[in-house]
Design a protein around this motif. Structure first.
Motif, PDB file in Angstrom:
ATOM      1  N   ASP A 183       0.829  -1.197   0.000  1.00  0.00           N
ATOM      2  CA  ASP A 183       0.000   0.000   0.000  1.00  0.00           C
ATOM      3  C   ASP A 183       0.872   1.259   0.000  1.00  0.00           C
ATOM      4  OD1 ASP A 183      -1.638   2.179   0.741  1.00  0.00           O
ATOM      5  OD2 ASP A 183      -3.016   0.851   1.808  1.00  0.00           O
ATOM      6  N   ASP A 184       0.742   2.072  -1.045  1.00  0.00           N
ATOM      7  CA  ASP A 184       1.544   3.294  -1.161  1.00  0.00           C
ATOM      8  C   ASP A 184       1.319   4.250   0.002  1.00  0.00           C
ATOM      9  OD1 ASP A 184       2.734   2.451  -3.499  1.00  0.00           O
ATOM     10  OD2 ASP A 184       1.312   3.506  -4.801  1.00  0.00           O
ATOM     11  N   ILE A 185       0.128   4.270   0.549  1.00  0.00           N
ATOM     12  CA  ILE A 185      -0.165   5.157   1.683  1.00  0.00           C
ATOM     13  C   ILE A 185       0.629   4.730   2.912  1.00  0.00           C
ATOM     14  CG2 ILE A 185      -1.973   5.914   3.289  1.00  0.00           C
ATOM     15  CD1 ILE A 185      -3.916   5.764   0.865  1.00  0.00           C
ATOM     16  N   ILE A 186       0.690   3.439   3.162  1.00  0.00           N
ATOM     17  CA  ILE A 186       1.472   2.943   4.301  1.00  0.00           C
ATOM     18  C   ILE A 186       2.955   3.202   4.076  1.00  0.00           C
ATOM     19  CG2 ILE A 186       2.173   0.876   5.572  1.00  0.00           C
ATOM     20  CD1 ILE A 186      -0.677  -0.192   5.112  1.00  0.00           C
ATOM     21  N   ILE A 187       3.431   2.960   2.870  1.00  0.00           N
ATOM     22  CA  ILE A 187       4.847   3.200   2.568  1.00  0.00           C
ATOM     23  C   ILE A 187       5.171   4.681   2.739  1.00  0.00           C
ATOM     24  CG2 ILE A 187       6.596   3.127   0.741  1.00  0.00           C
ATOM     25  CD1 ILE A 187       5.098   0.550  -0.259  1.00  0.00           C
ATOM     26  N   GLN A 188       4.288   5.559   2.303  1.00  0.00           N
ATOM     27  CA  GLN A 188       4.520   6.998   2.496  1.00  0.00           C
ATOM     28  C   GLN A 188       4.557   7.346   3.986  1.00  0.00           C
ATOM     29  OE1 GLN A 188       5.368   9.349   0.161  1.00  0.00           O
ATOM     30  NE2 GLN A 188       5.786  10.502   2.025  1.00  0.00           N
ATOM     31  N   GLN A 189       3.749   6.682   4.781  1.00  0.00           N
ATOM     32  CA  GLN A 189       3.781   6.916   6.232  1.00  0.00           C
ATOM     33  C   GLN A 189       5.134   6.536   6.824  1.00  0.00           C
ATOM     34  OE1 GLN A 189       0.383   4.715   7.649  1.00  0.00           O
ATOM     35  NE2 GLN A 189      -1.050   6.359   7.154  1.00  0.00           N
ATOM     36  N   LEU A 190       5.762   5.487   6.293  1.00  0.00           N
ATOM     37  CA  LEU A 190       7.106   5.112   6.744  1.00  0.00           C
ATOM     38  C   LEU A 190       8.093   6.243   6.469  1.00  0.00           C
ATOM     39  CD1 LEU A 190       7.287   1.415   5.477  1.00  0.00           C
ATOM     40  CD2 LEU A 190       6.886   2.198   7.822  1.00  0.00           C
ATOM     41  N   TYR A 191       7.991   6.834   5.285  1.00  0.00           N
ATOM     42  CA  TYR A 191       8.858   7.968   4.941  1.00  0.00           C
ATOM     43  C   TYR A 191       8.556   9.165   5.850  1.00  0.00           C
ATOM     44  CZ  TYR A 191      10.784   5.678   0.839  1.00  0.00           C
ATOM     45  OH  TYR A 191      11.453   4.815   0.005  1.00  0.00           O
ATOM     46  N   ASN A 192       7.286   9.390   6.127  1.00  0.00           N
ATOM     47  CA  ASN A 192       6.909  10.498   7.017  1.00  0.00           C
ATOM     48  C   ASN A 192       7.456  10.296   8.430  1.00  0.00           C
ATOM     49  OD1 ASN A 192       5.489  11.564   4.860  1.00  0.00           O
ATOM     50  ND2 ASN A 192       3.487  10.926   5.617  1.00  0.00           N
ATOM     51  N   LYS A 193       7.638   9.053   8.822  1.00  0.00           N
ATOM     52  CA  LYS A 193       8.143   8.737  10.159  1.00  0.00           C
ATOM     53  C   LYS A 193       9.676   8.780  10.227  1.00  0.00           C
ATOM     54  CE  LYS A 193       4.283   5.741  11.402  1.00  0.00           C
ATOM     55  NZ  LYS A 193       3.933   5.931  12.786  1.00  0.00           N
ATOM     56  N   GLY A 194      10.343   9.004   9.104  1.00  0.00           N
ATOM     57  CA  GLY A 194      11.798   9.140   9.131  1.00  0.00           C
ATOM     58  C   GLY A 194      12.572   8.199   8.229  1.00  0.00           C
ATOM     59  N   ALA A 195      11.903   7.245   7.595  1.00  0.00           N
ATOM     60  CA  ALA A 195      12.619   6.350   6.684  1.00  0.00           C
ATOM     61  C   ALA A 195      13.103   7.128   5.462  1.00  0.00           C
ATOM     62  CB  ALA A 195      11.706   5.207   6.241  1.00  0.00           C
ATOM     63  N   LYS A 196      14.253   6.740   4.954  1.00  0.00           N
ATOM     64  CA  LYS A 196      14.792   7.335   3.727  1.00  0.00           C
ATOM     65  C   LYS A 196      14.759   6.349   2.572  1.00  0.00           C
ATOM     66  CE  LYS A 196      15.782  11.194   5.677  1.00  0.00           C
ATOM     67  NZ  LYS A 196      14.633  12.050   5.810  1.00  0.00           N
ATOM     68  N   GLY A 197      14.449   5.088   2.877  1.00  0.00           N
ATOM     69  CA  GLY A 197      14.372   4.064   1.846  1.00  0.00           C
ATOM     70  C   GLY A 197      13.469   2.932   2.290  1.00  0.00           C
ATOM     71  N   TYR A 198      12.912   2.235   1.323  1.00  0.00           N
ATOM     72  CA  TYR A 198      12.019   1.103   1.599  1.00  0.00           C
ATOM     73  C   TYR A 198      12.364  -0.022   0.629  1.00  0.00           C
ATOM     74  CZ  TYR A 198       7.872  -1.789   1.876  1.00  0.00           C
ATOM     75  OH  TYR A 198       7.032  -2.866   2.034  1.00  0.00           O
ATOM     76  N   LEU A 199      12.411  -1.232   1.154  1.00  0.00           N
ATOM     77  CA  LEU A 199      12.683  -2.396   0.333  1.00  0.00           C
ATOM     78  C   LEU A 199      11.721  -3.508   0.738  1.00  0.00           C
ATOM     79  CD1 LEU A 199      14.664  -3.427  -1.859  1.00  0.00           C
ATOM     80  CD2 LEU A 199      16.077  -4.313   0.006  1.00  0.00           C
ATOM     81  N   LYS A 200      10.985  -4.007  -0.241  1.00  0.00           N
ATOM     82  CA  LYS A 200      10.064  -5.113   0.034  1.00  0.00           C
ATOM     83  C   LYS A 200      10.861  -6.386   0.288  1.00  0.00           C
ATOM     84  CE  LYS A 200       6.493  -6.106  -1.974  1.00  0.00           C
ATOM     85  NZ  LYS A 200       5.141  -6.396  -2.009  1.00  0.00           N
ATOM     86  N   ILE A 201      10.330  -7.210   1.154  1.00  0.00           N
ATOM     87  CA  ILE A 201      11.003  -8.459   1.510  1.00  0.00           C
ATOM     88  C   ILE A 201      11.305  -9.300   0.268  1.00  0.00           C
ATOM     89  CG2 ILE A 201      10.643 -10.687   2.638  1.00  0.00           C
ATOM     90  CD1 ILE A 201       9.337  -9.149   4.927  1.00  0.00           C
ATOM     91  N   ASP A 202      10.378  -9.347  -0.685  1.00  0.00           N
ATOM     92  CA  ASP A 202      10.622 -10.186  -1.862  1.00  0.00           C
ATOM     93  C   ASP A 202      11.657  -9.595  -2.823  1.00  0.00           C
ATOM     94  OD1 ASP A 202       8.971  -8.171  -2.806  1.00  0.00           O
ATOM     95  OD2 ASP A 202       7.513  -9.500  -3.733  1.00  0.00           O
ATOM     96  N   GLU A 203      12.109  -8.350  -2.579  1.00  0.00           N
ATOM     97  CA  GLU A 203      13.175  -7.733  -3.374  1.00  0.00           C
ATOM     98  C   GLU A 203      14.488  -7.680  -2.594  1.00  0.00           C
ATOM     99  OE1 GLU A 203      11.420  -3.937  -4.016  1.00  0.00           O
ATOM    100  OE2 GLU A 203      10.056  -4.654  -5.564  1.00  0.00           O
ATOM    101  N   TYR A 204      14.461  -8.223  -1.399  1.00  0.00           N
ATOM    102  CA  TYR A 204      15.571  -8.124  -0.456  1.00  0.00           C
ATOM    103  C   TYR A 204      16.885  -8.672  -1.017  1.00  0.00           C
ATOM    104  CZ  TYR A 204      18.078  -9.096   3.925  1.00  0.00           C
ATOM    105  OH  TYR A 204      19.006  -9.177   4.929  1.00  0.00           O
ATOM    106  N   SER A 205      16.865  -9.899  -1.509  1.00  0.00           N
ATOM    107  CA  SER A 205      18.116 -10.527  -1.939  1.00  0.00           C
ATOM    108  C   SER A 205      18.695  -9.881  -3.199  1.00  0.00           C
ATOM    109  CB  SER A 205      17.928 -12.028  -2.153  1.00  0.00           C
ATOM    110  OG  SER A 205      16.989 -12.262  -3.165  1.00  0.00           O
ATOM    111  N   THR A 206      17.851  -9.320  -4.034  1.00  0.00           N
ATOM    112  CA  THR A 206      18.348  -8.710  -5.267  1.00  0.00           C
ATOM    113  C   THR A 206      18.536  -7.196  -5.165  1.00  0.00           C
ATOM    114  OG1 THR A 206      16.094  -8.490  -6.125  1.00  0.00           O
ATOM    115  CG2 THR A 206      17.328 -10.487  -6.729  1.00  0.00           C
ATOM    116  N   GLY A 207      17.852  -6.554  -4.236  1.00  0.00           N
ATOM    117  CA  GLY A 207      17.896  -5.099  -4.189  1.00  0.00           C
ATOM    118  C   GLY A 207      18.618  -4.473  -3.016  1.00  0.00           C
TER     119      GLY A 207
END
Length: 127
Positions: free
Chosen positions: A86-110
């Protein structure tokens, strides 16, 4: 003279996530892996790290809030690992101080690229 590797603090409630860090990342970064519970105190030595990775999938988003408060006057990039779509939840992570987000299924490659990008941006602003 060799340059030291960037120091990365990786926080998770699950040691399994540490076991899946791509090997090439260990050649580029100096990891400090800390398995903690969501109720655990915020680690004291946050300021000497170049990047902080938080596995909110295992620790919960409230832990991000506590880290953000501890770092409010110190500029350190925070990378979140989770499985939100959900883009809204991901944006909330950025609003809380995150500078980057990585989905678990992209973890090993990203993971490597995301870490390099955030550390590069951090060093650009610190200089």
């Amino acid at each position: 003279m060799s340059q030291s590797k960037p120091h990365v603090l990786f926080l998770s409630a699950s040691s399994a996530v540490f076991d899946t860090i791509p090997e090439e990342c260990y050649t580029l970064f100096s990891f400090h892996l800390l398995r903690i519970t969501p109720e655990h105190e915020v680690p004291e030595k946050l300021t000497d790290k170049d990047l902080i990775i938080i596995d909110t999938y295992s620790l919960g988003v409230d832990f991000l809030d506590r880290i953000a408060i501890a770092l409010q006057n110190i500029k350190r990039p925070i990378l979140i690992i989770d499985d939100f779509n959900d883009d809204i939840i991901i944006q909330q992570l950025y609003n809380k101080g995150a500078k980057g987000y990585l989905k678990i299924d992209e973890y090993s490659t990203g993971l490597k690229q995301k870490m390099q990008n955030l550390i590069s941006i951090q060093h650009t602003f610190v200089k």
